[in-house]
Motif scaffolding. Structure first.
Motif, PDB file in Angstrom:
ATOM      1  N   THR A 237       8.233  -8.627 -14.153  1.00 37.95           N
ATOM      2  CA  THR A 237       9.429  -9.512 -14.257  1.00 37.95           C
ATOM      3  C   THR A 237       9.258 -10.813 -14.761  1.00 37.95           C
ATOM      4  N   GLU A 238       8.063 -11.003 -15.454  1.00 39.71           N
ATOM      5  CA  GLU A 238       7.866 -12.308 -15.890  1.00 39.71           C
ATOM      6  C   GLU A 238       8.098 -13.569 -15.132  1.00 39.71           C
ATOM      7  N   ILE A 239       7.974 -13.291 -13.772  1.00 36.70           N
ATOM      8  CA  ILE A 239       7.758 -14.590 -12.783  1.00 36.70           C
ATOM      9  C   ILE A 239       6.522 -15.256 -12.868  1.00 36.70           C
ATOM     10  N   ASN A 240       6.537 -16.497 -12.831  1.00 39.95           N
ATOM     11  CA  ASN A 240       5.102 -17.308 -12.834  1.00 39.95           C
ATOM     12  C   ASN A 240       4.937 -17.665 -11.138  1.00 39.95           C
ATOM     13  N   SER A 241       3.774 -17.156 -10.855  1.00 41.36           N
ATOM     14  CA  SER A 241       3.675 -17.375  -9.335  1.00 41.36           C
ATOM     15  C   SER A 241       2.035 -17.821  -9.433  1.00 41.36           C
TER      16      SER A 241
ATOM     17  N   ILE B 277      14.239 -13.171  -5.450  1.00 39.45           N
ATOM     18  CA  ILE B 277      13.454 -13.876  -6.303  1.00 39.45           C
ATOM     19  C   ILE B 277      11.898 -13.997  -5.843  1.00 39.45           C
ATOM     20  N   GLY B 278      12.049 -14.813  -4.663  1.00 32.05           N
ATOM     21  CA  GLY B 278      10.851 -15.074  -3.952  1.00 32.05           C
ATOM     22  C   GLY B 278      10.203 -13.722  -3.384  1.00 32.05           C
ATOM     23  N   MET B 279      10.848 -13.068  -3.016  1.00 36.07           N
ATOM     24  CA  MET B 279      10.495 -11.481  -2.461  1.00 36.07           C
ATOM     25  C   MET B 279       9.866 -10.881  -3.849  1.00 36.07           C
ATOM     26  N   GLU B 280      10.364 -10.951  -4.810  1.00 30.43           N
ATOM     27  CA  GLU B 280       9.539 -10.192  -5.903  1.00 30.43           C
ATOM     28  C   GLU B 280       8.237 -10.919  -6.393  1.00 30.43           C
ATOM     29  N   ALA B 281       8.378 -12.165  -6.208  1.00 25.01           N
ATOM     30  CA  ALA B 281       7.183 -12.905  -6.743  1.00 25.01           C
ATOM     31  C   ALA B 281       6.132 -12.816  -5.748  1.00 25.01           C
ATOM     32  N   TRP B 282       6.240 -12.584  -4.453  1.00 24.17           N
ATOM     33  CA  TRP B 282       5.526 -12.527  -3.644  1.00 24.17           C
ATOM     34  C   TRP B 282       4.650 -11.097  -3.632  1.00 24.17           C
ATOM     35  N   LEU B 283       5.622 -10.033  -3.761  1.00 25.69           N
ATOM     36  CA  LEU B 283       5.314  -8.585  -3.889  1.00 25.69           C
ATOM     37  C   LEU B 283       4.469  -8.306  -5.187  1.00 25.69           C
TER      38      LEU B 283
ATOM     39  N   LEU C 283      15.913  -9.617 -13.974  1.00 26.05           N
ATOM     40  CA  LEU C 283      15.044 -10.133 -12.774  1.00 26.05           C
ATOM     41  C   LEU C 283      14.305  -9.234 -12.030  1.00 26.05           C
ATOM     42  N   TYR C 284      14.850  -8.102 -11.832  1.00 25.40           N
ATOM     43  CA  TYR C 284      14.173  -6.927 -10.912  1.00 25.40           C
ATOM     44  C   TYR C 284      14.096  -5.659 -11.614  1.00 25.40           C
ATOM     45  N   SER C 285      14.268  -5.511 -12.922  1.00 22.21           N
ATOM     46  CA  SER C 285      14.101  -4.286 -13.571  1.00 22.21           C
ATOM     47  C   SER C 285      14.984  -3.042 -13.067  1.00 22.21           C
ATOM     48  N   SER C 286      16.379  -3.473 -12.749  1.00 24.88           N
ATOM     49  CA  SER C 286      17.084  -2.386 -12.558  1.00 24.88           C
ATOM     50  C   SER C 286      17.521  -1.621 -13.558  1.00 24.88           C
ATOM     51  N   ILE C 287      17.584  -0.373 -13.523  1.00 25.53           N
ATOM     52  CA  ILE C 287      17.882   0.757 -14.531  1.00 25.53           C
ATOM     53  C   ILE C 287      19.508   0.849 -14.996  1.00 25.53           C
TER      54      ILE C 287
ATOM     55  N   ALA D  66      -3.624  -2.360  15.665  1.00 24.98           N
ATOM     56  CA  ALA D  66      -4.382  -1.410  14.840  1.00 24.98           C
ATOM     57  C   ALA D  66      -4.126  -1.921  13.294  1.00 24.98           C
ATOM     58  N   LYS D  67      -3.139  -2.844  13.005  1.00 26.32           N
ATOM     59  CA  LYS D  67      -2.546  -2.813  11.727  1.00 26.32           C
ATOM     60  C   LYS D  67      -2.519  -4.584  11.641  1.00 26.32           C
ATOM     61  N   ASP D  68      -2.836  -5.216  10.429  1.00 24.04           N
ATOM     62  CA  ASP D  68      -2.374  -6.644  10.161  1.00 24.04           C
ATOM     63  C   ASP D  68      -0.793  -6.461  10.326  1.00 24.04           C
ATOM     64  N   ILE D  69      -0.441  -7.616  10.646  1.00 25.48           N
ATOM     65  CA  ILE D  69       0.900  -8.026  10.643  1.00 25.48           C
ATOM     66  C   ILE D  69       1.220  -9.536   9.864  1.00 25.48           C
ATOM     67  N   ILE D  70       2.057  -9.084   8.813  1.00 26.93           N
ATOM     68  CA  ILE D  70       2.369 -10.419   7.900  1.00 26.93           C
ATOM     69  C   ILE D  70       3.803 -10.926   8.285  1.00 26.93           C
ATOM     70  N   PHE D  71       4.010 -12.156   8.586  1.00 24.85           N
ATOM     71  CA  PHE D  71       5.179 -12.828   8.673  1.00 24.85           C
ATOM     72  C   PHE D  71       5.351 -13.745   7.682  1.00 24.85           C
ATOM     73  N   LEU D  72       6.403 -13.246   7.028  1.00 24.46           N
ATOM     74  CA  LEU D  72       6.776 -13.710   5.540  1.00 24.46           C
ATOM     75  C   LEU D  72       8.184 -14.613   5.676  1.00 24.46           C
ATOM     76  N   PHE D  73       8.145 -15.715   5.017  1.00 20.38           N
ATOM     77  CA  PHE D  73       9.316 -16.676   4.832  1.00 20.38           C
ATOM     78  C   PHE D  73       9.491 -16.952   3.352  1.00 20.38           C
ATOM     79  N   ASN D  74      10.393 -16.251   2.660  1.00 25.17           N
ATOM     80  CA  ASN D  74      10.589 -16.136   1.314  1.00 25.17           C
ATOM     81  C   ASN D  74      11.963 -17.003   0.928  1.00 25.17           C
ATOM     82  N   GLU D  75      11.499 -17.799  -0.055  1.00 20.51           N
ATOM     83  CA  GLU D  75      12.681 -18.697  -0.669  1.00 20.51           C
ATOM     84  C   GLU D  75      13.462 -17.968  -1.623  1.00 20.51           C
ATOM     85  N   HIS D  76      14.537 -18.414  -1.965  1.00 18.10           N
ATOM     86  CA  HIS D  76      15.371 -17.800  -2.997  1.00 18.10           C
ATOM     87  C   HIS D  76      15.686 -16.287  -3.017  1.00 18.10           C
ATOM     88  N   ASP D  77      15.878 -15.977  -1.693  1.00 13.26           N
ATOM     89  CA  ASP D  77      16.050 -14.495  -1.396  1.00 13.26           C
ATOM     90  C   ASP D  77      15.281 -13.510  -2.299  1.00 13.26           C
TER      91      ASP D  77
END
Length: 611
Positions: free
Chosen positions: A204-208, A189-195, A584-588, A176-187
């Motif tokens: 976070t000034e990532i160019n994607s 950083i890649g996940m932040e770019a995808w999100l 990179l990730y806006s940690s406070i 009943a829900k879409d399922i996304i299978f994600l393979f992200n590179e550079h741990d």
């Protein structure tokens, strides 16, 4: 009210508070530490339970049988990755498209503020590959994410498992829900770019590249890390960025399906024990809870799942461990665990919200809710309020100072108080900006790398702050009261109480660690009669020393003892990573320490050396 309105009774009360202030503060500190230590004793805390009705039972039939296929995919993935020298994007696209998934590739790049020497990267470029399995029984309004980092970490078996699960899920009709299978590179950083691309934001000034395909709103996410063909246990990580935690029902869901399939599950790498009411069981639970406090207090995400939490997406990281040789589970059993978790998430009618978001975990069978652990902090913060009340009472009396004070010089001048406050915060600003701005100059004149330049410059500014604030009294032409330290300490104590109260609402562990260390130092800070003792104690309780002690304590609790030299090296590494995590990730955590905690500590240092 009569007690406060009657001058005689009010005088008796103020005299009592002044006379008993130190014993009351001591009792509050002991009560706060004792309360916190008692939270690990199982009879005092709650058992785990599931609040969400749609997830209250594990009555689903797991039929995953593609264990051999998962291992085959893993070997193919590893071979293509070795051949390409990076994530095999073309092979993943071809394989996922062949499984019937709607496959897309997202490219990204990010220039770090200074080189990450641990992971040997500066100009980061990579790709994320994701495939969407569209729900057959509903519109694409909601989705679930299964992800694995495949750039730096060797997660070939996790990649193979995701592909095998995609192959199996493709043949089912109950989604009943879409399922996304994600393979992200550079741990992360890649996940932040995808999100960021998925939610069409850029914080976070990532160019994607522009995301070509989207599913529904993400309800939950599971990050899988497996690097072995055989799994002996699963370890779950819940600590996210800035101390955020996922809904407790997601942890319960993981534990339930591990128990159903007979898979050993751990937290903080600690095996479960059944003797929680014994002394050995209590010490085990206390160690586990302390490890969680230290991890959460760092503000560092313990996996890719931590980045989902900032988007209000419940997520955890599950790691397959191959260490306890008496337990062995093949990929069929592992696949059944994740199949059950995804199927229960598929049944959700709304986002997870009924269970707890603020908790501590001494084990996977017990938890400490916010209502249980906050009194420990309240006892500690009460010390600052008692000290502030004591100082206010003394300042309101005439004369305020001892007999040797000049009467016309009793009240401190405005500049004598504002000047150290201003300079202390200037030091915080310098600690934040100067290391990054001067890294190029440092590398040109000294034989150090950019990372070493940033870390060593930060340490130099930190140490320089010890000399600057209290010397302003002799340099600037301002009138200094002999008892002005009371006013400055009153401001510092109230300022510290405000800071700790605010950060504890966001990250309890960080607030509690700072409270345990800074509050005694703040309570004892005064220029006489034991100036050198107070100064030494203040240095031992400074933010840098606390970080050093936390690193050493963490490795002792994790049963990986380190030498003092190794602890110092890890300290330097932690400083560099905290700066990188912020940019990179806006940690406070890093800006909170340098902008607020460090200046507040310098104010207390100024109190001790008040002339």
């Amino acid at each position: 009210m009569g007690l406060l309105s009657d001058p005689n009774r009010r005088q008796v009360l103020t005299n009592l508070l002044t006379r008993m202030n130190t014993p009351l503060c001591f009792l509050c500190y002991v009560a706060g530490i004792t309360w916190f230590m008692g939270l690990a004793f199982e009879p005092f805390i709650l058992r785990m339970y599931t609040s969400e009705n749609a997830m209250g039972s594990t009555m689903v039939d797991e039929n995953f049988v593609y264990g051999d296929r998962a291992l085959s995919y893993a070997r193919e993935f590893s071979a293509h990755r070795k051949k390409a020298g990076e994530m095999p994007v073309e092979w993943l696209v071809k394989t996922m498209t062949g499984l019937g998934l709607e496959t897309h590739v997202q490219t990204f790049s990010r220039t770090l503020p200074f080189p990450d020497e641990i992971r040997e990267r500066y100009m980061v470029k990579g790709s994320n590959v994701y495939g969407i399995l569209r729900a057959s029984r509903a519109a694409s309004t909601e989705s679930i994410v299964l992800s694995t980092p495949v750039g730096i970490k060797l997660n070939s078996q996790a990649a193979g498992l995701l592909l095998a699960l995609a192959s199996y899920f493709r043949g089912q009709i109950y989604w009943a829900k879409d399922i996304i299978f994600l393979f992200n590179e550079h741990d992360m950083i890649g996940m932040e770019a995808w999100l960021e691309a998925y939610h069409d934001v850029n914080v976070t000034e990532i160019n994607s590249s522009v995301m070509q395909g989207r599913a529904g709103a993400i309800q939950a996410a599971i990050t899988i890390e497996i690097s072995s063909d055989v799994v002996t246990s699963f370890d779950i990580s819940v600590e996210g960025l800035n101390g955020q935690l996922p809904n407790l029902d997601l942890v319960n869901l993981f534990t339930s399906f591990c128990q159903k399939n007979g898979v050993l599950c751990t937290i903080q790498g600690k095996l479960p024990r059944m003797d929680g009411e014994t002394l050995e069981g209590y010490i085990h639970s206390l160690n586990t809870m302390m490890l969680m406090v230290l991890k959460q207090g760092s503000g560092k995400s313990q996996g890719d799942h931590g980045l989902f939490l900032r988007y209000h997406i419940e997520a955890v990281t599950i790691r397959g461990i191959n260490s306890f040789q008496q337990y062995k589970f093949d990929m069929v059993t592992v696949g059944k665990v994740f199949e059950g978790i995804v199927r229960k998430l598929n049944n959700l009618l709304e986002r997870l919200h009924q269970s707890y978001f603020f908790y501590l975990l001494p084990s996977l069978s017990r938890f400490v809710s916010i209502g249980y652990y906050m009194p420990a902090f309240i006892f500690l913060i009460l010390i600052l309020l008692l000290k502030a009340l004591d100082l206010w009472i003394k300042l309101s009396k005439v004369p305020v100072c001892p007999q040797d004070c000049v009467v016309e010089n009793v009240r401190p001048g405005f500049l004598s108080i504002v000047t150290p406050i201003f300079i202390c915060h200037i030091m915080g600003l310098a600690l934040y900006y100067v290391p990054l701005l001067c890294q190029g100059t440092a590398t040109d004149h000294f034989p150090v790398s950019e990372t070493e330049a940033v870390v060593l410059t930060s340490i130099a500014i930190y140490v320089a702050g010890l000399a600057l604030p209290h010397n302003t009294q002799s340099v600037l032409p301002i009138e200094v009261s002999a008892c002005g330290w009371m006013t400055l300490k009153l401001i510092s104590v109230l300022y510290l109480a405000l800071l700790l109260g605010c950060i504890t609402l966001i990250n309890f562990s960080l607030g509690f660690i700072l409270a345990v260390t800074l509050i005694p130092a703040a309570a004892l800070a005064q220029p006489a009669p034991h100036k050198m003792f107070n100064a030494l104690f203040l240095i031992l309780m400074s933010p840098a020393t606390v970080l050093l002690l936390c690193i050493y304590l963490y490795h002792e609790l994790a049963e990986y003892p380190i030498t003092l030299l190794e602890c110092w090296q890890l300290f330097l590494q932690a400083v560099a990573e905290s700066i990188l995590d912020h940019h990179l990730y806006s940690s406070i955590v890093y800006p909170f320490i340098v902008f607020f905690i460090y200046p507040c500590w310098l104010l207390l240092w100024n109190v001790v050396f008040w002339n």
